[in-house]
Design an enzyme around this catalytic site. Structure first.
Site, PDB file in Angstrom:
ATOM      1  N   CYS A   1      21.205  13.867  19.691  1.00 50.25           N
ATOM      2  CA  CYS A   1      22.490  13.394  20.195  1.00 50.25           C
ATOM      3  C   CYS A   1      23.302  14.617  20.610  1.00 50.25           C
ATOM      4  O   CYS A   1      22.905  15.761  20.389  1.00 50.25           O
ATOM      5  CB  CYS A   1      23.225  12.606  19.118  1.00 50.25           C
ATOM      6  SG  CYS A   1      23.623  13.607  17.647  1.00 50.25           S
TER       7      CYS A   1
ATOM      8  N   GLU B   1      27.536  14.808   4.763  1.00 50.35           N
ATOM      9  CA  GLU B   1      28.689  14.318   5.515  1.00 50.35           C
ATOM     10  C   GLU B   1      29.711  13.664   4.591  1.00 50.35           C
ATOM     11  O   GLU B   1      30.929  13.839   4.756  1.00 50.35           O
ATOM     12  CB  GLU B   1      28.247  13.318   6.591  1.00 50.35           C
ATOM     13  CG  GLU B   1      29.406  12.829   7.437  1.00 50.35           C
ATOM     14  CD  GLU B   1      29.018  11.738   8.405  1.00 50.35           C
ATOM     15  OE1 GLU B   1      29.885  10.883   8.725  1.00 50.35           O
ATOM     16  OE2 GLU B   1      27.859  11.712   8.865  1.00 50.35           O
TER      17      GLU B   1
ATOM     18  N   HIS C   1      19.322  18.053   9.978  1.00 49.01           N
ATOM     19  CA  HIS C   1      18.246  17.698   9.050  1.00 49.01           C
ATOM     20  C   HIS C   1      16.910  17.583   9.785  1.00 49.01           C
ATOM     21  O   HIS C   1      16.411  16.492  10.055  1.00 49.01           O
ATOM     22  CB  HIS C   1      18.590  16.395   8.332  1.00 49.01           C
ATOM     23  CG  HIS C   1      19.600  16.575   7.243  1.00 49.01           C
ATOM     24  ND1 HIS C   1      20.353  15.542   6.746  1.00 49.01           N
ATOM     25  CD2 HIS C   1      19.969  17.679   6.543  1.00 49.01           C
ATOM     26  CE1 HIS C   1      21.152  16.013   5.788  1.00 49.01           C
ATOM     27  NE2 HIS C   1      20.925  17.294   5.658  1.00 49.01           N
TER      28      HIS C   1
ATOM     29  N   HIS D   1      27.088  18.445   9.777  1.00 50.18           N
ATOM     30  CA  HIS D   1      27.512  17.364   8.889  1.00 50.18           C
ATOM     31  C   HIS D   1      28.952  17.506   8.423  1.00 50.18           C
ATOM     32  O   HIS D   1      29.536  16.551   7.903  1.00 50.18           O
ATOM     33  CB  HIS D   1      26.597  17.322   7.654  1.00 50.18           C
ATOM     34  CG  HIS D   1      25.147  17.324   8.000  1.00 50.18           C
ATOM     35  ND1 HIS D   1      24.374  18.470   7.976  1.00 50.18           N
ATOM     36  CD2 HIS D   1      24.325  16.331   8.403  1.00 50.18           C
ATOM     37  CE1 HIS D   1      23.136  18.176   8.339  1.00 50.18           C
ATOM     38  NE2 HIS D   1      23.079  16.890   8.604  1.00 50.18           N
TER      39      HIS D   1
ATOM     40  N   THR E   1      29.158   8.411   9.573  1.00 51.88           N
ATOM     41  CA  THR E   1      28.814   8.125  10.974  1.00 51.88           C
ATOM     42  C   THR E   1      27.386   7.643  11.167  1.00 51.88           C
ATOM     43  O   THR E   1      27.080   7.045  12.203  1.00 51.88           O
ATOM     44  CB  THR E   1      29.008   9.381  11.845  1.00 51.88           C
ATOM     45  OG1 THR E   1      28.092  10.404  11.430  1.00 51.88           O
ATOM     46  CG2 THR E   1      30.435   9.886  11.766  1.00 51.88           C
TER      47      THR E   1
ATOM     48  N   SER F   1      19.685  10.754   7.212  1.00 50.99           N
ATOM     49  CA  SER F   1      20.203   9.404   6.986  1.00 50.99           C
ATOM     50  C   SER F   1      19.976   8.509   8.190  1.00 50.99           C
ATOM     51  O   SER F   1      19.487   7.384   8.068  1.00 50.99           O
ATOM     52  CB  SER F   1      21.694   9.473   6.652  1.00 50.99           C
ATOM     53  OG  SER F   1      22.249   8.174   6.532  1.00 50.99           O
TER      54      SER F   1
ATOM     55  N   CYS G   1      28.950   6.602  14.797  1.00 55.69           N
ATOM     56  CA  CYS G   1      28.954   7.286  16.089  1.00 55.69           C
ATOM     57  C   CYS G   1      28.127   6.519  17.119  1.00 55.69           C
ATOM     58  O   CYS G   1      27.228   5.738  16.788  1.00 55.69           O
ATOM     59  CB  CYS G   1      28.460   8.720  15.928  1.00 55.69           C
ATOM     60  SG  CYS G   1      26.674   8.925  15.889  1.00 55.69           S
TER      61      CYS G   1
END
Length: 334
Positions: free
Chosen positions: A19, A134, A48, A82, A173, A232, A203
């Protein structure tokens, strides 16, 4: 020969992989190495994904979990995508460290929403997973006791709000849109006057990848998601695939982790492939090539939207040129 191979269809999800926030974070490390030279210190994994982390390590990045692991130095330290608690940049400033914040702008937006709730006298509920970086970073924006983490509707049931106290909520997010809605619905049911964030916290990239997986999953024999075990958003994609109709879904970090025993025999096999927001395209291409060698493969694009978002890097790095060669270790050869 191809005609002797098992016939298979691969539904390739789009969007998938990096992203804008992840791409920006990796660029920040690469540009910092070009501008300041090695070593550049990074607090926590920048994203990650071990492939990305190891690729940056070979270029001179040094990953640490805490600032105290960094010796006295004039070299910069970068905070991961994060986000970090306020105490981290405060500690860096106290040591006169040069630091660059690679927090995803969408995570920063959640921080601002949480702080706005707190400034307006509201207790903050954070919908998220305990221990995730996060979540730690978001909770660390507020004073102790100002925010409560809830993971399930049952957590909401157990939460009691003091009388005459306002309430607002924000979310991590990278959660499953569907799971988060269950928790948010329970919050609204129990606390009708709760104040929602001004904008959606989950997000766009998380939502877009989950929608593509939902579109590709029905009737799929095997659904592979490329991502790290501690990612995640990648783990949520596996869950979404299973719920949306995939017979079997699995998280793999690379082609070497594919369990071929889970692939049914016979022609007509349907496979789907997606990737979490921190998985580089080179890993996806590796898996596709592995499948081409194994199957008589037909590729179908399961694309639900096109992403064109870009986030600018830190002002200190905008004068450093970034070439395709600089990013080839994650994007593939130019």
């Amino acid at each position: 020969m191809a005609d002797q191979q098992q016939k298979a269809t691969l539904r390739l999800c789009g969007p998938r992989g990096f992203c804008a926030g992840v791409d920006r974070a990796i660029q920040i490390v690469v540009l910092a190495l070009k501008k300041y030279g090695a070593p550049v210190y990074v607090r926590h994994e920048i994203v990650h994904n071990r492939y990305v982390v190891e690729g940056l390590e070979t270029r001179g990045a040094v990953f640490v979990e805490d600032l105290h692991q960094i010796p006295e130095t004039e070299q910069p330290v970068i905070f991961s995508a994060h986000g970090v608690p306020k105490s981290v940049p405060e500690a860096a400033s106290a040591r006169n460290m040069l630091y660059l914040d690679a927090t995803c702008p969408l995570v920063s937006k959640v921080h601002k929403q949480a702080m706005l709730h707190e400034r307006r006298g509201r207790h903050v509920l954070l919908v998220g997973h305990k221990g995730h970086p996060e979540v730690i970073g978001t909770m660390g924006q507020l004073p102790d006791g100002a925010v409560t983490l809830v993971e399930t509707p049952e957590d909401v049931d157990a939460f009691e709000l003091p009388e005459d106290t306002g309430l607002g909520f924000v979310t991590q997010t990278t959660l499953s849109v569907d799971d988060t809605q269950d928790v948010i619905d329970r919050i609204h049911q129990k606390f009708p006057h709760v104040v929602a964030p001004a904008a959606e916290s989950i997000c766009y990239a998380t939502t877009n990848r989950q929608q593509a997986v939902k579109a590709a999953a029905p009737g799929t024999d095997v659904f592979l998601v490329v991502g790290a075990p501690n990612s995640s958003n990648s783990k949520r994609l596996v869950e979404v695939a299973e719920r949306a109709g995939a017979t079997h879904a699995a998280l793999v970090q690379n082609a070497g982790e594919i369990d071929w025993a889970t692939f049914p025999e016979g022609d007509g096999l349907t496979i789907a492939l997606s990737a979490g927001a921190s998985a580089p395209e080179v890993l996806i291409e590796e898996i596709i090539e592995t499948m081409r060698a194994r199957f008589d493969l037909t590729i179908e694009l399961a694309e639900t939207t096109i992403e064109d978002e870009e986030f600018m890097v830190n002002r200190e790095l905008r004068d450093v040129p970034l070439t395709a060669k600089d990013m080839a270790f994650v994007n593939g050869p130019a």
